[in-house]
Design a protein around this motif. Sequence first.
Motif, PDB file in Angstrom:
ATOM      1  N   MET A 111       0.839  -1.187   0.000  1.00  0.00           N
ATOM      2  CA  MET A 111       0.000   0.000   0.000  1.00  0.00           C
ATOM      3  C   MET A 111       0.879   1.244   0.000  1.00  0.00           C
ATOM      4  N   ASN A 112       0.430   2.271  -0.721  1.00  0.00           N
ATOM      5  CA  ASN A 112       1.132   3.547  -0.679  1.00  0.00           C
ATOM      6  C   ASN A 112       1.084   4.100   0.742  1.00  0.00           C
ATOM      7  N   THR A 113       2.215   4.581   1.214  1.00  0.00           N
ATOM      8  CA  THR A 113       2.243   5.004   2.617  1.00  0.00           C
ATOM      9  C   THR A 113       3.388   5.974   2.879  1.00  0.00           C
ATOM     10  N   PHE A 114       3.243   6.755   3.929  1.00  0.00           N
ATOM     11  CA  PHE A 114       4.338   7.520   4.503  1.00  0.00           C
ATOM     12  C   PHE A 114       4.848   6.755   5.725  1.00  0.00           C
ATOM     13  N   ASP A 115       6.147   6.849   5.955  1.00  0.00           N
ATOM     14  CA  ASP A 115       6.717   6.071   7.044  1.00  0.00           C
ATOM     15  C   ASP A 115       7.901   6.823   7.644  1.00  0.00           C
ATOM     16  N   ILE A 116       8.039   6.742   8.958  1.00  0.00           N
ATOM     17  CA  ILE A 116       9.206   7.278   9.648  1.00  0.00           C
ATOM     18  C   ILE A 116      10.135   6.113   9.948  1.00  0.00           C
ATOM     19  N   GLY A 117      11.266   6.097   9.278  1.00  0.00           N
ATOM     20  CA  GLY A 117      12.189   4.978   9.427  1.00  0.00           C
ATOM     21  C   GLY A 117      12.829   4.935  10.807  1.00  0.00           C
ATOM     22  N   LEU A 118      13.284   6.085  11.282  1.00  0.00           N
ATOM     23  CA  LEU A 118      13.898   6.132  12.605  1.00  0.00           C
ATOM     24  C   LEU A 118      13.941   7.566  13.100  1.00  0.00           C
ATOM     25  N   VAL A 119      13.950   7.701  14.410  1.00  0.00           N
ATOM     26  CA  VAL A 119      14.129   8.983  15.090  1.00  0.00           C
ATOM     27  C   VAL A 119      15.161   8.757  16.184  1.00  0.00           C
ATOM     28  N   ARG A 120      16.285   9.451  16.091  1.00  0.00           N
ATOM     29  CA  ARG A 120      17.364   9.239  17.048  1.00  0.00           C
ATOM     30  C   ARG A 120      17.883  10.557  17.605  1.00  0.00           C
ATOM     31  N   LEU A 121      18.333  10.510  18.834  1.00  0.00           N
ATOM     32  CA  LEU A 121      19.056  11.603  19.474  1.00  0.00           C
ATOM     33  C   LEU A 121      20.473  11.139  19.771  1.00  0.00           C
ATOM     34  N   ASN A 122      21.440  12.017  19.558  1.00  0.00           N
ATOM     35  CA  ASN A 122      22.836  11.698  19.828  1.00  0.00           C
ATOM     36  C   ASN A 122      23.373  12.610  20.920  1.00  0.00           C
ATOM     37  N   PHE A 123      23.938  12.031  21.935  1.00  0.00           N
ATOM     38  CA  PHE A 123      24.623  12.780  22.985  1.00  0.00           C
ATOM     39  C   PHE A 123      26.071  12.290  22.999  1.00  0.00           C
ATOM     40  N   SER A 124      26.992  13.174  22.702  1.00  0.00           N
ATOM     41  CA  SER A 124      28.395  12.781  22.642  1.00  0.00           C
ATOM     42  C   SER A 124      29.265  13.911  23.157  1.00  0.00           C
ATOM     43  N   GLY A 125      30.506  13.594  23.443  1.00  0.00           N
ATOM     44  CA  GLY A 125      31.421  14.621  23.916  1.00  0.00           C
ATOM     45  C   GLY A 125      32.657  14.011  24.537  1.00  0.00           C
ATOM     46  N   GLN A 126      33.312  14.776  25.389  1.00  0.00           N
ATOM     47  CA  GLN A 126      34.528  14.318  26.034  1.00  0.00           C
ATOM     48  C   GLN A 126      34.504  14.672  27.511  1.00  0.00           C
ATOM     49  N   VAL A 127      35.235  13.883  28.283  1.00  0.00           N
ATOM     50  CA  VAL A 127      35.422  14.119  29.714  1.00  0.00           C
ATOM     51  C   VAL A 127      36.920  14.139  29.946  1.00  0.00           C
ATOM     52  N   GLY A 128      37.479  15.296  30.159  1.00  0.00           N
ATOM     53  CA  GLY A 128      38.920  15.407  30.266  1.00  0.00           C
ATOM     54  C   GLY A 128      39.573  15.200  28.914  1.00  0.00           C
ATOM     55  N   GLU A 129      40.885  15.011  28.920  1.00  0.00           N
ATOM     56  CA  GLU A 129      41.627  14.814  27.684  1.00  0.00           C
ATOM     57  C   GLU A 129      41.799  13.331  27.406  1.00  0.00           C
ATOM     58  N   GLY A 130      41.427  12.900  26.195  1.00  0.00           N
ATOM     59  CA  GLY A 130      41.606  11.511  25.824  1.00  0.00           C
ATOM     60  C   GLY A 130      40.479  10.594  26.217  1.00  0.00           C
ATOM     61  N   MET A 131      39.343  11.130  26.685  1.00  0.00           N
ATOM     62  CA  MET A 131      38.199  10.300  27.051  1.00  0.00           C
ATOM     63  C   MET A 131      36.942  10.832  26.356  1.00  0.00           C
ATOM     64  N   LYS A 132      36.269   9.970  25.623  1.00  0.00           N
ATOM     65  CA  LYS A 132      35.071  10.351  24.872  1.00  0.00           C
ATOM     66  C   LYS A 132      33.907   9.443  25.258  1.00  0.00           C
ATOM     67  N   TYR A 133      32.703   9.901  24.953  1.00  0.00           N
ATOM     68  CA  TYR A 133      31.525   9.102  25.247  1.00  0.00           C
ATOM     69  C   TYR A 133      30.448   9.381  24.197  1.00  0.00           C
ATOM     70  N   LYS A 134      29.491   8.442  24.102  1.00  0.00           N
ATOM     71  CA  LYS A 134      28.349   8.619  23.201  1.00  0.00           C
ATOM     72  C   LYS A 134      27.172   7.809  23.725  1.00  0.00           C
ATOM     73  N   ILE A 135      26.002   8.428  23.711  1.00  0.00           N
ATOM     74  CA  ILE A 135      24.747   7.760  24.049  1.00  0.00           C
ATOM     75  C   ILE A 135      23.745   8.099  22.949  1.00  0.00           C
ATOM     76  N   GLN A 136      23.151   7.079  22.343  1.00  0.00           N
ATOM     77  CA  GLN A 136      22.217   7.302  21.238  1.00  0.00           C
ATOM     78  C   GLN A 136      20.968   6.448  21.425  1.00  0.00           C
ATOM     79  N   PRO A 137      19.869   7.035  21.887  1.00  0.00           N
ATOM     80  CA  PRO A 137      18.599   6.299  21.947  1.00  0.00           C
ATOM     81  C   PRO A 137      17.842   6.439  20.627  1.00  0.00           C
TER      82      PRO A 137
END
Length: 352
Positions: A111-137
């Motif tokens: 059937m002809n349709t509209f669809d949302i494939g995905l919706v994501r948020l990205n939280f990323s960054g660094q803590v001090g020097e040489g340490m990185k993080y990422k959280i993506q729901p």
Amino acid sequence: RFWGGILCIGALLVIALPVQADEVEDLQRAVQELKAEIAEMKAEKALEASSVEKVVDEYLSRRAAGEGSGDTAGYLDGKFGFRSPEGDFTLRIGGGVVFDARFYELDNLQMNTFDIGLVRLNFSGQVGEGMKYKIQPEFTTSGVKLKDAYMAFALARLFGATGSDYFDGIEMKLGQFKMPFSYSALGSSYETDLLTRPIMVNAVAPGRDIGLQFANTMYEGMLYWALAMSNGTNSTNDTNEFSYWARLVVAPFLSNDNWSKNFHFGLSFGTAYNGEGETAAFKTAGEGPYSEVGSSNKEGYDQFYPSLITCGREFLWGLEVIWFFQQWAVKAEWMYVTQDLKQYDDYMSTYS
């Protein structure tokens, strides 16, 4: 008297000449010292000016990179974010929505349709020097699913620098992330060249899993390697068998300035274990055409081979050749799978 006066004047001149010479020498010395002081003052002023220019240049470069000195919120590396005044902590917030409009020829199946494939948020960054993080729901109609959640550390920051690029450049990643396999699988969903990833990649290449990874980029980007070990089931290791992954990428012409510059080869390897009645091992995140085996209508691997089922350790090889040149790109991937196969009916009668 005349000649006597002349002799007196001459005597006075003879006596005065050494005195004047000493005064001239003292005056010349004072002038030289004054010149040296003036030159030193000019050098100090020039140094102060260059220092000010250096500080200004560093500030402008940080501003251009989204890291303004003292700023606590703004546009950081293409994303909205926050940073501490000292720059030791950063938080970048991004995300995306994949929206599809699908139209089919008239039939009874689609059937002809509209669809949302995905919706994501990205939280990323660094803590001090040489340490990185990422959280993506990821947000779906059925709820919220965690995609990425990891911390990455430079080993040199944890154990101290050794002066060797082979060790100091190694990054250790802990958490849930994409396993190091396949150029197309590792790319972001927002940046795929076509509407979807290749069917082969979706069906065979590993997805995200929970584990540990070591990786390093050497020789100014011409060599990259990664080694990872993961659960193999995306949540818990309920088979007591880990999955292992490796990826090697070589860009031998990266230093050239011609058509061969952005040409690289990649070789990937993985081995995973497919347990009793589990999802096929190479889609540990439950993505692609594989679904749980053992249901009444025989879903999963057997939709391709109805009489066979995988059980045991599986091996996956991948080869990639990528070339970018101006607005042109050539990408090719090849994958080879070896699996332990059993007759479906024999398997179900054994493990039911």
